[in-house]
Design a protein around this motif. Structure first.
Motif, PDB file in Angstrom:
ATOM      1  N   GLY A 113       0.807  -1.208   0.000  1.00  0.00           N
ATOM      2  CA  GLY A 113       0.000   0.000   0.000  1.00  0.00           C
ATOM      3  C   GLY A 113       0.844   1.263   0.000  1.00  0.00           C
ATOM      4  N   ILE A 114       0.238   2.323  -0.498  1.00  0.00           N
ATOM      5  CA  ILE A 114       0.830   3.664  -0.458  1.00  0.00           C
ATOM      6  C   ILE A 114       0.006   4.484   0.526  1.00  0.00           C
ATOM      7  N   SER A 115       0.677   5.195   1.408  1.00  0.00           N
ATOM      8  CA  SER A 115      -0.012   5.968   2.431  1.00  0.00           C
ATOM      9  C   SER A 115      -0.907   7.033   1.805  1.00  0.00           C
ATOM     10  N   ARG A 121       0.275  13.300  -2.606  1.00  0.00           N
ATOM     11  CA  ARG A 121       1.467  13.938  -3.189  1.00  0.00           C
ATOM     12  C   ARG A 121       1.813  13.349  -4.555  1.00  0.00           C
ATOM     13  N   ALA A 122       1.052  12.343  -4.987  1.00  0.00           N
ATOM     14  CA  ALA A 122       1.322  11.661  -6.262  1.00  0.00           C
ATOM     15  C   ALA A 122       2.698  10.996  -6.269  1.00  0.00           C
ATOM     16  N   GLU A 123       3.087  10.446  -5.117  1.00  0.00           N
ATOM     17  CA  GLU A 123       4.354   9.716  -5.014  1.00  0.00           C
ATOM     18  C   GLU A 123       4.048   8.222  -5.113  1.00  0.00           C
ATOM     19  N   PHE A 124       4.166   7.690  -6.308  1.00  0.00           N
ATOM     20  CA  PHE A 124       3.766   6.315  -6.581  1.00  0.00           C
ATOM     21  C   PHE A 124       4.962   5.390  -6.849  1.00  0.00           C
ATOM     22  N   TYR A 168      -2.257   4.309 -10.696  1.00  0.00           N
ATOM     23  CA  TYR A 168      -2.450   5.230  -9.571  1.00  0.00           C
ATOM     24  C   TYR A 168      -2.768   6.628 -10.091  1.00  0.00           C
ATOM     25  N   ARG A 169      -2.080   7.043 -11.148  1.00  0.00           N
ATOM     26  CA  ARG A 169      -2.366   8.354 -11.717  1.00  0.00           C
ATOM     27  C   ARG A 169      -3.798   8.419 -12.252  1.00  0.00           C
ATOM     28  N   LYS A 170      -4.237   7.346 -12.904  1.00  0.00           N
ATOM     29  CA  LYS A 170      -5.607   7.308 -13.419  1.00  0.00           C
ATOM     30  C   LYS A 170      -6.620   7.334 -12.273  1.00  0.00           C
ATOM     31  N   LEU A 171      -6.329   6.619 -11.192  1.00  0.00           N
ATOM     32  CA  LEU A 171      -7.234   6.611 -10.045  1.00  0.00           C
ATOM     33  C   LEU A 171      -7.349   7.999  -9.426  1.00  0.00           C
ATOM     34  N   MET A 172      -6.220   8.671  -9.277  1.00  0.00           N
ATOM     35  CA  MET A 172      -6.261  10.002  -8.660  1.00  0.00           C
ATOM     36  C   MET A 172      -6.960  11.005  -9.569  1.00  0.00           C
ATOM     37  N   GLU A 173      -6.806  10.852 -10.870  1.00  0.00           N
ATOM     38  CA  GLU A 173      -7.548  11.704 -11.805  1.00  0.00           C
ATOM     39  C   GLU A 173      -9.053  11.442 -11.681  1.00  0.00           C
ATOM     40  N   TYR A 174      -9.420  10.199 -11.533  1.00  0.00           N
ATOM     41  CA  TYR A 174     -10.830   9.819 -11.354  1.00  0.00           C
ATOM     42  C   TYR A 174     -11.398  10.445 -10.077  1.00  0.00           C
ATOM     43  N   LEU A 180     -13.987  13.294  -5.194  1.00  0.00           N
ATOM     44  CA  LEU A 180     -13.852  12.300  -4.133  1.00  0.00           C
ATOM     45  C   LEU A 180     -12.525  12.500  -3.423  1.00  0.00           C
ATOM     46  N   GLU A 181     -12.502  12.247  -2.125  1.00  0.00           N
ATOM     47  CA  GLU A 181     -11.281  12.401  -1.336  1.00  0.00           C
ATOM     48  C   GLU A 181     -10.760  11.033  -0.909  1.00  0.00           C
ATOM     49  N   THR A 182      -9.445  10.881  -0.939  1.00  0.00           N
ATOM     50  CA  THR A 182      -8.852   9.655  -0.404  1.00  0.00           C
ATOM     51  C   THR A 182      -9.136   9.564   1.091  1.00  0.00           C
ATOM     52  N   ALA A 183      -9.316   8.337   1.576  1.00  0.00           N
ATOM     53  CA  ALA A 183      -9.668   8.143   2.987  1.00  0.00           C
ATOM     54  C   ALA A 183      -8.859   7.012   3.609  1.00  0.00           C
ATOM     55  N   GLY A 184      -7.604   6.885   3.170  1.00  0.00           N
ATOM     56  CA  GLY A 184      -6.753   5.844   3.731  1.00  0.00           C
ATOM     57  C   GLY A 184      -5.719   5.389   2.726  1.00  0.00           C
ATOM     58  N   PHE A 185      -4.928   4.419   3.128  1.00  0.00           N
ATOM     59  CA  PHE A 185      -3.869   3.914   2.253  1.00  0.00           C
ATOM     60  C   PHE A 185      -4.460   2.988   1.186  1.00  0.00           C
ATOM     61  N   SER A 186      -3.750   2.869   0.088  1.00  0.00           N
ATOM     62  CA  SER A 186      -4.198   1.992  -0.991  1.00  0.00           C
ATOM     63  C   SER A 186      -3.969   0.535  -0.613  1.00  0.00           C
TER      64      SER A 186
END
Length: 223
Positions: A113-115, A121-124, A168-174, A180-186
């Motif tokens: 997972g990524i935090s 921060r788009a650090e993938f 991950y970039r596509k997910l964050m663009e979505y 929608l806001e992220t609510a935890g690690f992937s």
């Protein structure tokens, strides 16, 4: 034929009576029931793996959707790792299984997972944690975390962890497009990898990112 140990047969032959054989048979029946329970657990685990493999085989790839994630029990290792080949998670897995008296099952259950901070921060390029999903029958001697059920933006794709950054970039663009806001690690797991198939064309990886959903439950989301 009853599977009695030789020493118990010898003891009975030296002291034959109804009480002795009754006690022996009751003990043997208890062992049979225990073994039956163990085999039923193994059967359920095999059924889950078969279901997971069939689900992976029929995956709709490269499509982002919102999915409901049931509550999870995890062994969570906060360990910074970077994909670099076949045995890249070996050290982390050894840490997870340290001190366990019973062997652990890993196929389709180990993920990375990524935090939430690094997602934003788009650090993938690396992962911040490694986890093992525990099934209801799994006993783990150590700290176990329970994650509440949640909604996730999810995508499955052909490939392994090395192909993940673009998704991950596509997910964050979505998420941004749909407010929608992220609510935890992937939660990223290879459902089919080189432990299951020698053919990279069969590999399937899934990424789930927990999200905070606001607004009407039936509102339309952009693809």
């Amino acid at each position: 034929a009853l599977g009695l140990p030789l020493d118990e047969i010898t003891a009975y032959m030296n002291d034959r009576d109804i009480d002795t054989i009754s006690d022996t048979l009751r003990r043997q029946k208890a062992l049979v029931q225990q073994k039956k329970q163990e085999l039923e657990i193994i059967e359920r685990k095999i059924d889950r793996r078969l279901t997971q493999l069939e689900d992976a085989r029929s995956s709709e790839l490269d499509v982002i959707r919102l999915v409901h994630q049931p509550a999870l029990r995890l062994v969570l290792l906060r360990d910074s790792v970077k994909f670099n080949g076949y045995l890249w998670l070996e050290s982390s897995i050894r840490k997870i299984e340290r001190g366990q008296r019973q062997p652990l099952s890993y196929i389709g259950k180990v993920g990375v997972g990524i935090s939430e901070e690094n997602l934003k921060r788009a650090e993938f390029g690396h992962y911040d944690l490694v986890f093992l999903v525990l099934e209801e029958e799994d006993a783990y001697e150590g700290h176990v975390e329970t994650l509440s059920e949640c909604e996730c933006a999810a995508v499955r794709f052909r490939g392994d962890h090395s192909n993940a950054p673009v998704y991950y970039r596509k997910l964050m663009e979505y998420l941004a497009k749909n407010q929608l806001e992220t609510a935890g690690f992937s939660r990223e797991i290879t459902l089919v990898d080189n432990c299951i198939s020698n053919d990279p064309a069969q590999f399937v990886t899934e990424i789930r990112v927990p999200v905070a959903v606001s607004g009407p439950a039936d509102r339309q989301l952009s693809p």
